[in-house]
Design an enzyme around this catalytic site. Structure first.
Site, mmCIF file in Angstrom:
data_model
loop_
_atom_site.group_PDB
_atom_site.id
_atom_site.type_symbol
_atom_site.label_atom_id
_atom_site.label_comp_id
_atom_site.label_asym_id
_atom_site.label_seq_id
_atom_site.Cartn_x
_atom_site.Cartn_y
_atom_site.Cartn_z
ATOM 1 N N ASP B 30 0.864 -1.180 0.000
ATOM 2 C CA ASP B 30 0.000 0.000 0.000
ATOM 3 C C ASP B 30 0.893 1.219 0.000
ATOM 4 O O ASP B 30 1.810 1.333 0.814
ATOM 5 C CB ASP B 30 -0.911 -0.001 1.230
ATOM 6 C CG ASP B 30 -2.004 -1.057 1.118
ATOM 7 O OD1 ASP B 30 -2.216 -1.570 0.002
ATOM 8 O OD2 ASP B 30 -2.629 -1.373 2.138
ATOM 9 N N GLU B 149 -13.794 -4.713 -2.550
ATOM 10 C CA GLU B 149 -13.576 -4.537 -1.108
ATOM 11 C C GLU B 149 -14.882 -4.820 -0.396
ATOM 12 O O GLU B 149 -15.854 -4.080 -0.519
ATOM 13 C CB GLU B 149 -13.059 -3.119 -0.837
ATOM 14 C CG GLU B 149 -11.627 -2.953 -1.340
ATOM 15 C CD GLU B 149 -11.118 -1.511 -1.354
ATOM 16 O OE1 GLU B 149 -11.883 -0.608 -0.965
ATOM 17 O OE2 GLU B 149 -9.965 -1.313 -1.754
#
Lengths: 222, 302
Positions: B30, B149
């Site tokens: 990330d 997600e």
């Protein structure tokens, strides 16, 4: 003098990583869609991901088919990668029938929906898979020369090649019980279904061997 | 040699009916601005160091692919992501997937030109599903990964969220997965936002729902830690690949930062404090692949 390698740019595929791999092994590579550069190259790479028909159309629209065929006739080293290997064949059944470059007799077909246990086959095949020798003599006179049998290479594809002649099969692999040609060779042509530029050190070895071949016109262990 | 015929080979009778090929282990990085970060439930980000160092380290230590996710995305610092991609792509020769804030075909083209092999789309795909069709047509299906997600609802259903798990869409994830496959996506990256960064284990139920609904490969993400659960994600969940962040990052941080010249880049004060990251056990790619091998789960050996 370093050898000039041309990577054919017809709008498809990650040519960046192919270019990086070429530079990594010391090749003087250029990305171009200019037909003039193709004939002047010492070696040619045909990349590609995506659909067979679209790729052939794109080659046609960019006036690249004739120069590629003319280049192959010169006998200079030619490498097709992934879809770039499949385009070498006579035809593909992808989204209806499509004619290919017909440099290697044979066809491109899709992986089946189910395997012999009636289990769903995941398509595309996206994984590291092993490559095996078809004929050791062919293997040893190819850029796979110092690659060990069973080495893992990175594959991403939904269709696979069936060459008409067993002589053109450089390596084979298996996915879900289907045996397919994972690399092909014919005269000055080498085609790989996997991505050597995405197969870590073993893939880079293939680039290095091909680079040696461009310079010395013979495959030998360095 | 006869090609193409389905070899009628006797498959060993095991409970591993879900395993199709060699399972891929994919470190997920990330990224926020120039830094590798890690949060919990995609929030509360902590700076860990330079993503390039981690990427190279994972490449040299047997990663099968890498995923870069720009977690701030879209709004600013897009150039720094491009620079990170092109610097990384010069040194690593495995597939690189890049996601975060990609809205248009031109955005996709730019990250591919910077050196990405695949892109992952979430928000853009939900707001405009047509982009899946257009992008897979233009760049090839296998270039387009759809990131989903998921957050579990009180009634047990899973809904897709966008904007790093912040905004609800009301879209049920299995229906969405089937739709993105039909639209031409080449792969699905399913994240359990509930588990992400917690080390509480993959959500096996979620993975199974997705993997049994589609025929394209499924990458499971969110919660990796416990070895038994990692095994379950593949055997029971049917995952084709695992995206793993925390347990790899925390284990490699000390090694990577001690080798780098600029010590101030990572969160050294945190490291030096000697604190642990909650309940998360540290691990590395080799340990995970050894675990797979011990359980007869095929993968590319290191």
């Amino acid at each position: 003098m370093s050898s000039k390698v041309v990577i054919v740019d017809y709008g498809l595929g990650n040519i960046f990583s192919i270019n990086q791999a070429c530079k990594h092994v010391g090749l003087d590579s250029t990305i171009t869609s200019d037909p003039k550069h193709i004939l002047n190259a010492d070696a040619l790479i045909l990349p590609g991901v995506g659909a067979f028909g679209d790729a052939m159309n794109s080659l046609r629209e960019n006036n690249l088919i004739e120069p590629i065929l003319d280049f192959v006739k010169t006998g200079k080293p030619f490498l097709g990668i992934c879809l770039g290997m499949q385009l070498l064949f006579t035809e593909s059944e992808e989204f209806g029938e499509h004619k290919g470059l017909n440099l290697v007799p044979g066809k491109i077909v899709r992986f089946p929906e189910f395997n012999s246990n009636s289990k769903v086959v995941r398509v595309p095949q996206i994984q590291w898979n092993q490559i095996y020798k078809n004929d050791p003599l062919v293997w040893n006179s190819s850029p796979l020369i110092d690659i060990e049998e069973g080495t893992y290479m990175h594959f991403v594809h939904s269709y696979y090649a069936i060459p008409q002649s067993n002589d053109n099969i450089l390596s084979y692999s298996e996915y879900e019980g289907v045996r397919y040609a994972s690399a092909v060779a014919k005269d000055n042509i080498v085609g790989v279904q996997f991505h050597p530029e995405k197969s870590a050190d073993q893939g880079l070895k293939i680039y290095r061997n091909w680079s040696n071949y461009i310079k010395n016109k013979v495959y030998r262990l360095c | 040699m006869e090609l193409g015929r389905i070899l009628n080979r006797k498959q060993p009778r095991t409970n591993q009916k879900s395993i199709v090929g060699n399972v891929r282990i994919i470190p997920r990085l990330d990224i926020k601005g120039p830094n590798l970060v890690k949060g919990i439930h995609l929030e509360g980000l902590r700076v860990l160091g330079k993503p390039e160092y981690f990427a190279k380290y994972y490449y040299e230590n047997g990663a099968d692919e890498l995923i870069f996710q720009d977690v701030v995305a879209s709004l600013y610092e897009r150039n720094s992501l491009h620079e990170i991609i092109s610097r990384t792509a010069r040194e690593i020769y495995i597939p690189l997937t890049v996601g975060g804030g990609l809205r248009t075909l031109d955005d996709i083209k730019e990250v591919l030109r910077a050196g990405a092999d695949k892109v992952s789309l979430n928000t853009a795909a939900i707001k405009n599903p047509q982009i899946i069709k257009d992008a897979s047509r233009k760049f090839g299906s296998s270039t387009i990964v759809i990131a989903i997600e998921a957050i579990k609802q009180p009634d047990g259903e899973y809904f897709a969220f966008i904007d790093n798990g912040r905004e609800e869409t009301g879209i049920e994830v299995v229906k969405w997965a089937e739709q993105v496959e039909e639209f031409g996506a080449g792969e699905i990256l399913i994240t359990s936002v509930d588990r992400e960064g917690t080390g509480e284990g993959f959500d096996i139920e979620l993975i199974k729902k997705i993997s049994s609904a589609v025929k394209i490969p499924v990458i499971a993400h969110g919660g990796a830690a416990d070895p038994c659960n990692i095994k379950k994600a593949i055997i029971e969940g049917g995952a084709d690949a695992l995206a793993i962040a925390s347990i790899f990052h925390y284990a490699s941080m000390t090694k990577i930062l001690s080798g780098s010249k600029s010590k101030e880049e990572g969160n050294m004060s945190f490291l030096q404090s000697g604190r642990k990251f909650g309940i998360i056990e540290h691990s590395d790619i080799k340990k995970v692949k050894t675990l797979l091998k011990e359980n007869s789960i095929p993968c590319r050996p290191i």
